[in-house]
Scaffold this motif. Structure first.
Motif, PDB file in Angstrom:
ATOM      1  N   PRO A   1     -33.917  23.112  96.376  1.00 43.40           N
ATOM      2  CA  PRO A   1     -34.586  22.676  95.142  1.00 43.40           C
ATOM      3  C   PRO A   1     -34.593  23.757  94.063  1.00 43.40           C
ATOM      4  CG  PRO A   1     -36.189  22.988  96.916  1.00 43.40           C
ATOM      5  CD  PRO A   1     -34.838  23.065  97.532  1.00 43.40           C
ATOM      6  N   PHE A   2     -34.705  25.023  94.478  1.00 38.79           N
ATOM      7  CA  PHE A   2     -34.688  26.131  93.513  1.00 38.79           C
ATOM      8  C   PHE A   2     -33.345  26.206  92.795  1.00 38.79           C
ATOM      9  CE2 PHE A   2     -33.581  30.650  92.751  1.00 38.79           C
ATOM     10  CZ  PHE A   2     -34.524  30.935  91.772  1.00 38.79           C
ATOM     11  N   PHE A   3     -32.254  26.101  93.569  1.00 36.95           N
ATOM     12  CA  PHE A   3     -30.916  26.145  92.973  1.00 36.95           C
ATOM     13  C   PHE A   3     -30.681  24.952  92.056  1.00 36.95           C
ATOM     14  CE2 PHE A   3     -28.727  28.875  96.500  1.00 36.95           C
ATOM     15  CZ  PHE A   3     -29.381  29.992  95.999  1.00 36.95           C
TER      16      PHE A   3
ATOM     17  N   GLU B   1     -33.012  23.283  90.364  1.00 36.84           N
ATOM     18  CA  GLU B   1     -33.791  23.540  89.145  1.00 36.84           C
ATOM     19  C   GLU B   1     -33.073  24.524  88.229  1.00 36.84           C
ATOM     20  OE1 GLU B   1     -38.288  22.916  91.036  1.00 36.84           O
ATOM     21  OE2 GLU B   1     -37.538  24.923  90.607  1.00 36.84           O
ATOM     22  N   ARG B   2     -32.587  25.627  88.820  1.00 36.66           N
ATOM     23  CA  ARG B   2     -31.904  26.643  88.018  1.00 36.66           C
ATOM     24  C   ARG B   2     -30.563  26.126  87.499  1.00 36.66           C
ATOM     25  NH1 ARG B   2     -33.055  32.085  88.883  1.00 36.66           N
ATOM     26  NH2 ARG B   2     -31.392  32.430  87.354  1.00 36.66           N
ATOM     27  N   GLY B   3     -29.842  25.398  88.359  1.00 40.40           N
ATOM     28  CA  GLY B   3     -28.517  24.921  87.990  1.00 40.40           C
ATOM     29  C   GLY B   3     -28.537  23.895  86.874  1.00 40.40           C
ATOM     30  N   LEU B   4     -29.627  23.117  86.796  1.00 38.04           N
ATOM     31  CA  LEU B   4     -29.729  22.081  85.765  1.00 38.04           C
ATOM     32  C   LEU B   4     -30.510  22.547  84.543  1.00 38.04           C
ATOM     33  CD1 LEU B   4     -30.396  18.911  87.977  1.00 38.04           C
ATOM     34  CD2 LEU B   4     -28.236  19.665  86.967  1.00 38.04           C
TER      35      LEU B   4
ATOM     36  N   GLU C   1     -34.346  19.549  79.232  1.00 38.06           N
ATOM     37  CA  GLU C   1     -35.702  19.493  79.798  1.00 38.06           C
ATOM     38  C   GLU C   1     -35.703  20.186  81.149  1.00 38.06           C
ATOM     39  OE1 GLU C   1     -38.555  17.196  79.185  1.00 38.06           O
ATOM     40  OE2 GLU C   1     -37.954  16.766  77.149  1.00 38.06           O
ATOM     41  N   PRO C   2     -36.690  21.082  81.409  1.00 40.60           N
ATOM     42  CA  PRO C   2     -36.720  21.747  82.699  1.00 40.60           C
ATOM     43  C   PRO C   2     -36.895  20.747  83.843  1.00 40.60           C
ATOM     44  CG  PRO C   2     -38.562  22.476  81.275  1.00 40.60           C
ATOM     45  CD  PRO C   2     -37.766  21.446  80.524  1.00 40.60           C
ATOM     46  N   VAL C   3     -36.185  20.974  84.926  1.00 41.16           N
ATOM     47  CA  VAL C   3     -36.262  20.113  86.112  1.00 41.16           C
ATOM     48  C   VAL C   3     -37.217  20.759  87.102  1.00 41.16           C
ATOM     49  CG1 VAL C   3     -34.956  19.125  88.035  1.00 41.16           C
ATOM     50  CG2 VAL C   3     -33.913  19.277  85.770  1.00 41.16           C
ATOM     51  N   LYS C   4     -38.206  20.017  87.559  1.00 41.81           N
ATOM     52  CA  LYS C   4     -39.170  20.541  88.539  1.00 41.81           C
ATOM     53  C   LYS C   4     -39.122  19.674  89.791  1.00 41.81           C
ATOM     54  CE  LYS C   4     -41.701  23.504  88.128  1.00 41.81           C
ATOM     55  NZ  LYS C   4     -41.429  24.932  88.465  1.00 41.81           N
ATOM     56  N   LEU C   5     -38.817  20.306  90.917  1.00 40.06           N
ATOM     57  CA  LEU C   5     -38.772  19.611  92.202  1.00 40.06           C
ATOM     58  C   LEU C   5     -39.863  20.176  93.101  1.00 40.06           C
ATOM     59  CD1 LEU C   5     -34.900  19.687  92.735  1.00 40.06           C
ATOM     60  CD2 LEU C   5     -36.248  17.862  91.718  1.00 40.06           C
ATOM     61  N   ARG C   6     -40.418  19.322  93.928  1.00 37.92           N
ATOM     62  CA  ARG C   6     -41.526  19.763  94.783  1.00 37.92           C
ATOM     63  C   ARG C   6     -41.192  19.561  96.250  1.00 37.92           C
ATOM     64  NH1 ARG C   6     -46.963  17.330  91.781  1.00 37.92           N
ATOM     65  NH2 ARG C   6     -46.723  18.473  89.817  1.00 37.92           N
ATOM     66  N   ASN C   7     -41.764  20.454  97.066  1.00 42.78           N
ATOM     67  CA  ASN C   7     -41.704  20.300  98.511  1.00 42.78           C
ATOM     68  C   ASN C   7     -43.059  19.871  99.021  1.00 42.78           C
ATOM     69  OD1 ASN C   7     -39.052  20.937  99.526  1.00 42.78           O
ATOM     70  ND2 ASN C   7     -39.362  23.026  98.793  1.00 42.78           N
ATOM     71  N   SER C   8     -43.049  19.046 100.043  1.00 39.93           N
ATOM     72  CA  SER C   8     -44.298  18.586 100.638  1.00 39.93           C
ATOM     73  C   SER C   8     -44.586  19.385 101.897  1.00 39.93           C
ATOM     74  CB  SER C   8     -44.190  17.087 100.979  1.00 39.93           C
ATOM     75  OG  SER C   8     -45.180  16.714 101.896  1.00 39.93           O
ATOM     76  N   LYS C   9     -45.790  19.938 101.982  1.00 34.32           N
ATOM     77  CA  LYS C   9     -46.194  20.690 103.173  1.00 34.32           C
ATOM     78  C   LYS C   9     -46.188  19.786 104.396  1.00 34.32           C
ATOM     79  CE  LYS C   9     -47.743  24.650 104.805  1.00 34.32           C
ATOM     80  NZ  LYS C   9     -46.935  25.883 104.745  1.00 34.32           N
TER      81      LYS C   9
ATOM     82  N   TRP D   1     -35.327  15.430  96.035  1.00 39.89           N
ATOM     83  CA  TRP D   1     -34.604  16.485  95.326  1.00 39.89           C
ATOM     84  C   TRP D   1     -33.515  15.940  94.407  1.00 39.89           C
ATOM     85  CZ3 TRP D   1     -33.405  19.815 100.290  1.00 39.89           C
ATOM     86  CH2 TRP D   1     -34.582  20.476 100.700  1.00 39.89           C
ATOM     87  N   TYR D   2     -33.184  14.676  94.561  1.00 36.82           N
ATOM     88  CA  TYR D   2     -32.007  14.138  93.872  1.00 36.82           C
ATOM     89  C   TYR D   2     -32.199  14.097  92.357  1.00 36.82           C
ATOM     90  CZ  TYR D   2     -28.272  11.079  92.363  1.00 36.82           C
ATOM     91  OH  TYR D   2     -27.184  10.564  91.701  1.00 36.82           O
ATOM     92  N   HIS D   3     -31.155  14.472  91.653  1.00 32.35           N
ATOM     93  CA  HIS D   3     -31.083  14.366  90.193  1.00 32.35           C
ATOM     94  C   HIS D   3     -29.632  14.036  89.858  1.00 32.35           C
ATOM     95  CE1 HIS D   3     -30.985  15.490  85.940  1.00 32.35           C
ATOM     96  NE2 HIS D   3     -32.313  15.505  85.948  1.00 32.35           N
ATOM     97  N   GLN D   4     -29.430  13.052  88.987  1.00 32.23           N
ATOM     98  CA  GLN D   4     -28.069  12.601  88.703  1.00 32.23           C
ATOM     99  C   GLN D   4     -27.193  13.700  88.095  1.00 32.23           C
ATOM    100  OE1 GLN D   4     -28.433   9.365  85.942  1.00 32.23           O
ATOM    101  NE2 GLN D   4     -29.216  10.630  84.267  1.00 32.23           N
ATOM    102  N   GLY D   5     -27.819  14.725  87.524  1.00 32.91           N
ATOM    103  CA  GLY D   5     -27.055  15.800  86.911  1.00 32.91           C
ATOM    104  C   GLY D   5     -26.275  16.661  87.902  1.00 32.91           C
ATOM    105  N   ILE D   6     -26.605  16.560  89.203  1.00 37.47           N
ATOM    106  CA  ILE D   6     -25.927  17.412  90.188  1.00 37.47           C
ATOM    107  C   ILE D   6     -24.443  17.099  90.295  1.00 37.47           C
ATOM    108  CG2 ILE D   6     -28.031  17.683  91.570  1.00 37.47           C
ATOM    109  CD1 ILE D   6     -26.754  15.739  93.614  1.00 37.47           C
TER     110      ILE D   6
END
Length: 417
Positions: free
Chosen positions: A210-212, A214-217, A227-235, A279-284
């Protein structure tokens, strides 16, 4: 009278490839991936002198892919990442060279054993040498990581140290089993190492994927600001994935039960598919360094589904296992190496070499030939395996051509790293 603080001497090394661990270990891992697969192709077709009564050639292949290739990539990544996480300088220069030489001598010893070379009377003497250098390699790596973690009190990283300790134990089981002609112990050692590497990939993957992304997009589809992309992980997902994976590992290695294997493998697959959807985003799809990570994660999920179905559909267990190995070890490490090598050598992660698409395509081809095609056409099993081996070799030859020059050169910005 106040003491004067002298400026800290900037780090230096005799060659850029010894600046940080990722340089030398990624380079060596890629070269080793080519050499060991070429040797395995000869072994698989019966063209080497390995003594099958001393060691099943399948176990030679398994050991060197896990404790040779995968552990080299892990060393390159961890010894670099821990410096980023903790701010503590990791070994460089001759200290790094010392750690690397231990890995290299262990691999050369296994190569000598695999080729049936004799040393002081018998080929198994090579394994005593390999065992010593393997233990020193992992112990020295664990020591510098432990020192950095404790220095800044980042105790959350101790899970990585526990995995390194267990990898050393698993490798020890392999050596013990071979020396004492106990194939079952050797098998347990190899599977223990393999699943620990997969556990490490799942642990590091949930942090960096998810970090990559966010940074890659962050620079948009072109190089325009977006627009900044923010992805979250669930504990909750983290805990559930860990519990199911641990139960799966125990079931597959120590307590074979088809109901337990199916439930636990299905649990790991479903949890991580849900995580991947989040984690999916069409920009990948316009960023190969990103879609490769997602494809690798998807391949792991599909492989866990194959584990779940295997007891009921009757195809070989090795198909599911190789699916997990190709996606979780092959594709994931390739995706990480191609991305990390750019970022840490001061090059743009938004402009990777054009060859990366071909590399990733070849690794997908490895998965198709080694996992999917045998499911539908077992009559050409040998042909599918040889095609998979060829695609693997071509993939890492291309990596060597594209990345070894940048790994061996100074950073364009002049910084140390």
């Amino acid at each position: 009278m106040q003491s004067i603080k002298l400026p800290r001497k900037p780090p230096s090394s005799p060659h850029p490839i010894l600046n940080l661990s990722f340089r030398i270990f990624f380079s060596a891992a890629a070269l080793f991936a080519v050499v060991t697969m070429l040797l395995w192709a000869f072994m698989f077709t019966g063209h080497t002198d390995i003594d099958a009564q001393v060691l099943n050639p399948l176990y030679w292949h398994g050991h060197e892919m896990v404790y040779g290739y995968a552990l080299a990539v892990a060393a390159g990544f961890l010894l670099t990442a821990v410096q980023t996480w903790t701010g503590v300088m990791m070994p460089h220069g001759y200290k790094l060279l010392g750690i690397f030489i231990c890995w290299l001598l262990a691999r050369l010893s296994w190569l000598g054993f695999g080729l049936g070379m004799t040393l002081i009377g018998d080929s198994i003497s090579w394994l005593y040498i390999a065992a010593i250098f393997d233990v020193v390699f992992v112990a020295s790596m664990a020591y510098v990581i432990c020192r950095a973690v404790w220095q800044v009190k980042q105790y959350k990283q101790t899970g990585i140290l526990a995995k390194l300790a267990l990898l050393t134990f698993g490798n020890g089981l392999c050596y013990w089993g071979i020396i004492n002609a106990d194939m079952n112990t050797t098998k347990i050692g190899i599977y223990l190492g393999f699943y620990l590497i997969i556990g490490l990939v799942l642990t590091i993957g949930r942090r960096v994927v998810p970090f990559f992304i966010e940074r890659g997009l962050s620079m948009g589809i072109g190089m325009e600001k977006s627009e900044p992309v923010k992805l979250r992980n669930s504990k909750g997902q983290d805990i559930a994935s860990l519990v199911f994976f641990l139960a799966f590992f125990i079931s597959d290695v120590f307590y074979p039960n088809k109901y337990l294997l199916t439930v636990t493998a299905l649990g790991v697959a479903v949890i991580n598919i849900v995580r991947l959807i989040g984690w999916y985003h069409q920009g990948i799809w316009q960023k190969p360094l990103l879609w490769s990570l997602c494809i690798a994660f998807l391949g792991m999920c599909l492989s866990f589904l194959l584990y779940a179905l295997q007891p009921w559909l009757g195809y070989p267990h090795s198909i599911a296992m190789h699916g997990l190995a190709i996606s979780g070890v092959g594709m994931m490490t390739l995706a990480m190496m191609t991305r990390v090598s750019l970022g840490h050598t001061g090059r743009s992660i938004h402009q990777p070499p054009k060859t990366v698409n071909v590399m990733y395509g070849l690794m997908v081809l490895v998965f198709i030939n080694r996992v999917l095609l045998p499911l539908v056409d077992m009559s050409h099993y040998l042909m599918w395996i040889m095609m998979a081996q060829s695609a693997w070799i071509a993939c890492f030859v291309l990596f060597c051509i594209s990345y070894l020059p940048m790994l061996a050169r100074p950073r364009p910005d002049g910084l140390f790293g």
